[in-house]
Design a protein around this motif. Structure first.
Motif, PDB file in Angstrom:
ATOM      1  N   VAL A 304      92.430   2.440  -7.235  1.00  0.00           N
ATOM      2  CA  VAL A 304      93.207   1.697  -6.236  1.00  0.00           C
ATOM      3  C   VAL A 304      92.343   1.356  -5.018  1.00  0.00           C
ATOM      4  O   VAL A 304      92.449   0.258  -4.455  1.00  0.00           O
ATOM      5  CB  VAL A 304      94.443   2.513  -5.821  1.00  0.00           C
ATOM      6  N   SER A 305      91.488   2.254  -4.602  1.00  0.00           N
ATOM      7  CA  SER A 305      90.622   1.979  -3.453  1.00  0.00           C
ATOM      8  C   SER A 305      89.663   0.834  -3.750  1.00  0.00           C
ATOM      9  O   SER A 305      89.387  -0.015  -2.866  1.00  0.00           O
ATOM     10  CB  SER A 305      89.843   3.238  -3.066  1.00  0.00           C
ATOM     11  N   LEU A 306      89.137   0.759  -4.969  1.00  0.00           N
ATOM     12  CA  LEU A 306      88.258  -0.351  -5.332  1.00  0.00           C
ATOM     13  C   LEU A 306      89.004  -1.678  -5.323  1.00  0.00           C
ATOM     14  O   LEU A 306      88.464  -2.705  -4.875  1.00  0.00           O
ATOM     15  CB  LEU A 306      87.643  -0.096  -6.713  1.00  0.00           C
ATOM     16  N   ILE A 307      90.250  -1.681  -5.809  1.00  0.00           N
ATOM     17  CA  ILE A 307      91.034  -2.913  -5.769  1.00  0.00           C
ATOM     18  C   ILE A 307      91.335  -3.293  -4.323  1.00  0.00           C
ATOM     19  O   ILE A 307      91.337  -4.480  -3.955  1.00  0.00           O
ATOM     20  CB  ILE A 307      92.344  -2.737  -6.562  1.00  0.00           C
ATOM     21  N   ALA A 308      91.587  -2.295  -3.473  1.00  0.00           N
ATOM     22  CA  ALA A 308      91.869  -2.585  -2.063  1.00  0.00           C
ATOM     23  C   ALA A 308      90.665  -3.200  -1.357  1.00  0.00           C
ATOM     24  O   ALA A 308      90.823  -3.918  -0.361  1.00  0.00           O
ATOM     25  CB  ALA A 308      92.307  -1.302  -1.350  1.00  0.00           C
ATOM     26  N   LEU A 309      89.468  -2.947  -1.848  1.00  0.00           N
ATOM     27  CA  LEU A 309      88.279  -3.556  -1.244  1.00  0.00           C
ATOM     28  C   LEU A 309      88.283  -5.071  -1.369  1.00  0.00           C
ATOM     29  O   LEU A 309      87.598  -5.761  -0.596  1.00  0.00           O
ATOM     30  CB  LEU A 309      87.014  -2.983  -1.898  1.00  0.00           C
ATOM     31  N   THR A 310      89.030  -5.616  -2.357  1.00  0.00           N
ATOM     32  CA  THR A 310      89.092  -7.072  -2.497  1.00  0.00           C
ATOM     33  C   THR A 310      89.833  -7.714  -1.329  1.00  0.00           C
ATOM     34  O   THR A 310      89.698  -8.923  -1.109  1.00  0.00           O
ATOM     35  CB  THR A 310      89.779  -7.448  -3.817  1.00  0.00           C
ATOM     36  N   VAL A 311      90.648  -6.953  -0.603  1.00  0.00           N
ATOM     37  CA  VAL A 311      91.333  -7.477   0.581  1.00  0.00           C
ATOM     38  C   VAL A 311      90.369  -7.505   1.757  1.00  0.00           C
ATOM     39  O   VAL A 311      90.151  -8.545   2.389  1.00  0.00           O
ATOM     40  CB  VAL A 311      92.581  -6.630   0.893  1.00  0.00           C
ATOM     41  N   SER A 312      89.808  -6.352   2.057  1.00  0.00           N
ATOM     42  CA  SER A 312      88.801  -6.252   3.124  1.00  0.00           C
ATOM     43  C   SER A 312      88.210  -4.857   3.075  1.00  0.00           C
ATOM     44  O   SER A 312      88.800  -3.929   2.489  1.00  0.00           O
ATOM     45  CB  SER A 312      89.412  -6.527   4.509  1.00  0.00           C
ATOM     46  N   LEU A 313      87.067  -4.715   3.706  1.00  0.00           N
ATOM     47  CA  LEU A 313      86.429  -3.399   3.753  1.00  0.00           C
ATOM     48  C   LEU A 313      87.278  -2.386   4.518  1.00  0.00           C
ATOM     49  O   LEU A 313      87.435  -1.248   4.053  1.00  0.00           O
ATOM     50  CB  LEU A 313      85.038  -3.516   4.368  1.00  0.00           C
ATOM     51  N   PRO A 314      87.854  -2.722   5.679  1.00  0.00           N
ATOM     52  CA  PRO A 314      88.688  -1.740   6.376  1.00  0.00           C
ATOM     53  C   PRO A 314      89.896  -1.288   5.546  1.00  0.00           C
ATOM     54  O   PRO A 314      90.255  -0.110   5.564  1.00  0.00           O
ATOM     55  CB  PRO A 314      89.127  -2.478   7.646  1.00  0.00           C
ATOM     56  N   VAL A 315      90.525  -2.236   4.820  1.00  0.00           N
ATOM     57  CA  VAL A 315      91.676  -1.858   3.995  1.00  0.00           C
ATOM     58  C   VAL A 315      91.239  -0.928   2.868  1.00  0.00           C
ATOM     59  O   VAL A 315      91.942   0.050   2.534  1.00  0.00           O
ATOM     60  CB  VAL A 315      92.365  -3.119   3.431  1.00  0.00           C
ATOM     61  N   GLY A 316      90.089  -1.180   2.281  1.00  0.00           N
ATOM     62  CA  GLY A 316      89.598  -0.299   1.226  1.00  0.00           C
ATOM     63  C   GLY A 316      89.319   1.096   1.737  1.00  0.00           C
ATOM     64  O   GLY A 316      89.691   2.089   1.103  1.00  0.00           O
ATOM     65  N   ILE A 317      88.674   1.188   2.909  1.00  0.00           N
ATOM     66  CA  ILE A 317      88.395   2.512   3.479  1.00  0.00           C
ATOM     67  C   ILE A 317      89.694   3.217   3.872  1.00  0.00           C
ATOM     68  O   ILE A 317      89.869   4.415   3.630  1.00  0.00           O
ATOM     69  CB  ILE A 317      87.464   2.358   4.704  1.00  0.00           C
ATOM     70  N   ALA A 318      90.629   2.455   4.477  1.00  0.00           N
ATOM     71  CA  ALA A 318      91.910   3.054   4.865  1.00  0.00           C
ATOM     72  C   ALA A 318      92.672   3.557   3.646  1.00  0.00           C
ATOM     73  O   ALA A 318      93.309   4.617   3.699  1.00  0.00           O
ATOM     74  CB  ALA A 318      92.743   2.026   5.635  1.00  0.00           C
ATOM     75  N   THR A 319      92.611   2.829   2.531  1.00  0.00           N
ATOM     76  CA  THR A 319      93.300   3.260   1.308  1.00  0.00           C
ATOM     77  C   THR A 319      92.680   4.541   0.768  1.00  0.00           C
ATOM     78  O   THR A 319      93.402   5.450   0.320  1.00  0.00           O
ATOM     79  CB  THR A 319      93.232   2.145   0.253  1.00  0.00           C
ATOM     80  N   ALA A 320      91.348   4.637   0.813  1.00  0.00           N
ATOM     81  CA  ALA A 320      90.697   5.872   0.367  1.00  0.00           C
ATOM     82  C   ALA A 320      91.101   7.047   1.242  1.00  0.00           C
ATOM     83  O   ALA A 320      91.397   8.151   0.738  1.00  0.00           O
ATOM     84  CB  ALA A 320      89.182   5.686   0.375  1.00  0.00           C
ATOM     85  N   VAL A 321      91.140   6.834   2.556  1.00  0.00           N
ATOM     86  CA  VAL A 321      91.572   7.902   3.462  1.00  0.00           C
ATOM     87  C   VAL A 321      93.025   8.274   3.203  1.00  0.00           C
ATOM     88  O   VAL A 321      93.399   9.457   3.243  1.00  0.00           O
ATOM     89  CB  VAL A 321      91.358   7.469   4.928  1.00  0.00           C
ATOM     90  N   PHE A 322      93.853   7.258   2.933  1.00  0.00           N
ATOM     91  CA  PHE A 322      95.259   7.514   2.622  1.00  0.00           C
ATOM     92  C   PHE A 322      95.402   8.454   1.422  1.00  0.00           C
ATOM     93  O   PHE A 322      96.204   9.403   1.446  1.00  0.00           O
ATOM     94  CB  PHE A 322      95.977   6.198   2.345  1.00  0.00           C
ATOM     95  N   PHE A 323      94.638   8.207   0.377  1.00  0.00           N
ATOM     96  CA  PHE A 323      94.735   9.055  -0.815  1.00  0.00           C
ATOM     97  C   PHE A 323      94.235  10.468  -0.533  1.00  0.00           C
ATOM     98  O   PHE A 323      94.782  11.443  -1.070  1.00  0.00           O
ATOM     99  CB  PHE A 323      93.962   8.430  -1.977  1.00  0.00           C
ATOM    100  N   ILE A 324      93.211  10.588   0.289  1.00  0.00           N
ATOM    101  CA  ILE A 324      92.719  11.928   0.637  1.00  0.00           C
ATOM    102  C   ILE A 324      93.797  12.711   1.378  1.00  0.00           C
ATOM    103  O   ILE A 324      94.079  13.883   1.067  1.00  0.00           O
ATOM    104  CB  ILE A 324      91.431  11.828   1.473  1.00  0.00           C
ATOM    105  N   VAL A 325      94.436  12.053   2.348  1.00  0.00           N
ATOM    106  CA  VAL A 325      95.485  12.721   3.121  1.00  0.00           C
ATOM    107  C   VAL A 325      96.687  13.031   2.233  1.00  0.00           C
ATOM    108  O   VAL A 325      97.259  14.137   2.300  1.00  0.00           O
ATOM    109  CB  VAL A 325      95.903  11.845   4.320  1.00  0.00           C
TER     110      VAL A 325
END
Length: 391
Positions: A304-325
């Protein structure tokens, strides 16, 4: 006719080997007369005879040879019917997992058949309702992803990226196109194989559902039969331990499903808020992968984080942080709250059980590994370790 002949005639069953010829029976006629004499209303089949001499050399040799033959035959039977046994085991596992819901209804004056029907119909209704609501968006999103996949690949291989450098050096794109153009038959066979696999999955799902319904309906009888194999002196203790094992498996299954539903719902909301494409498709993938202990949630987070990178780099990083939390929340707050103390398995045993189960039976093995490990640990703590301590 003498009394012995009359007794022999009575002992000879009316529906077996008629007409009965007394003269041809020989010594069998004497045995039939004795059989009629030993029969009574309380014991229509007579009293059991004296037990065999288990220490007889002939008996010991026969038992040893028979044991080897039976072990070999059972091994071949298990290997030959492995796939069927996996389906039967999965159905029984699901039945034990749904049993707490059935027992909860049965305790509230639901007949057993009505309780089983209610649980299964509710499960099917939820599944069908989910498909009705999700199938159209899933197809649309999957089609869009397939249509845009070449664009994504072209974007990744442009703008001076490292993938573009690899493509220039090794000609990856040309080789892939050549492979696709020269292996049409292989592609067709692959598509047919995929269709066959989908059909097999649907067929196996229907078989598992039918077997689960039967197991749920007859689970009280199955439970009684299992405990009848335990000697009477040990049966009370076996009932306490066995019921606790059933309860742990059932609690784990229901708890794991509930936690996976929460993970899918939270992921869907997050992806919608941040405009990540294919939100429903990805949320469904997260929900399914979250059923796999230890590694499933991590795989889902990476995808999911890799797919979120297609939107933007900040969204991809935020999605990865979201999953960690969220994983921290799920592991330390949600899972203990939902499952409580139903499954008491140390982390190292959890990882080892998942790895072994996944190696042996794939995804199914990884899912059932933890409750089975909990059952084995219960047996060790309650049976083996106390005996070893007293030895």
């Amino acid at each position: 006719m003498p009394d012995s002949a009359a007794d022999a005639a009575k002992a000879h069953h009316d529906l077996v080997a008629q007409p009965h010829d007394q003269e041809d029976e020989g010594p069998i006629a004497d045995a039939e007369a004795k059989a009629e004499a030993m029969r009574s209303e309380e014991r229509p089949l007579g009293r059991p005879g004296r037990p065999l001499n288990l220490r007889s050399p002939f008996f010991v040799g026969m038992v040893g040879a028979a044991g080897v033959a039976v072990t070999y035959a059972l091994t071949q039977l298990v290997l030959g019917t492995r796939d069927v046994l996996v389906l039967i085991g999965l159905a029984f596992f699901l039945a034990v997992g749904l049993e707490p819901a059935v027992s909860w209804l049965a305790q509230r004056r639901f007949p057993r058949a009505a309780a089983v029907s209610t649980v299964l119909l509710t499960l099917v209704a939820v599944f069908v309702g989910f498909l009705v609501m999700a199938i159209t968006p899933l197809v649309d999103q999957a089609t869009q992803f397939a249509d845009r996949a070449p664009d994504y690949l072209r974007d990744l291989t442009s703008k001076g990226s490292w993938t573009a450098e690899l493509n220039t050096r090794f000609g990856i794109q040309d080789r892939v196109q050549k492979l696709l153009s020269t292996n049409q038959e292989t592609l067709v066979n692959g598509v047919l194989g995929a269709g066959k696999m989908v059909f097999g999955v649907l067929t196996n799902t229907i078989i598992v559902l039918i077997l689960t319904a039967y197991f749920l309906g007859y689970l009280p009888a199955i439970r009684r039969t299992m405990y009848r194999f335990v000697p009477s002196s040990r049966r009370p203790r076996a009932i306490l331990i066995g019921d606790q094992m059933f309860a742990r498996i059932g609690g784990y299954v229901l708890g794991n499903v509930l936690i996976s539903l929460v993970a899918g719902a939270v992921t869907f909301v997050w992806l919608l808020v941040f405009g990540v494409p294919y939100a429903l498709l990805l949320a469904l993938a997260v929900m399914i992968l979250d059923l796999i202990p230890a590694v499933g949630a991590t795989i889902a987070a990476v995808v999911v984080s890799l797919i979120a990178l297609t939107v933007s780099l900040p969204v991809g990083i935020a999605t990865a942080v979201f999953f960690i939390v969220y994983q921290a929340f799920e592991n330390y707050l949600l899972a203990p709250k939902v499952m409580g103390r139903v499954v008491q398995v140390p982390d190292v045993v959890t990882v080892a059980a998942v790895l072994i189960g996944g190696t042996l039976l794939g995804v199914i093995g990884a899912i059932v590994a933890i409750p089975l490990a909990a059952a084995v640990l219960l047996l060790l703590r309650e049976v083996l370790f106390p005996r070893l301590d007293r030895a």
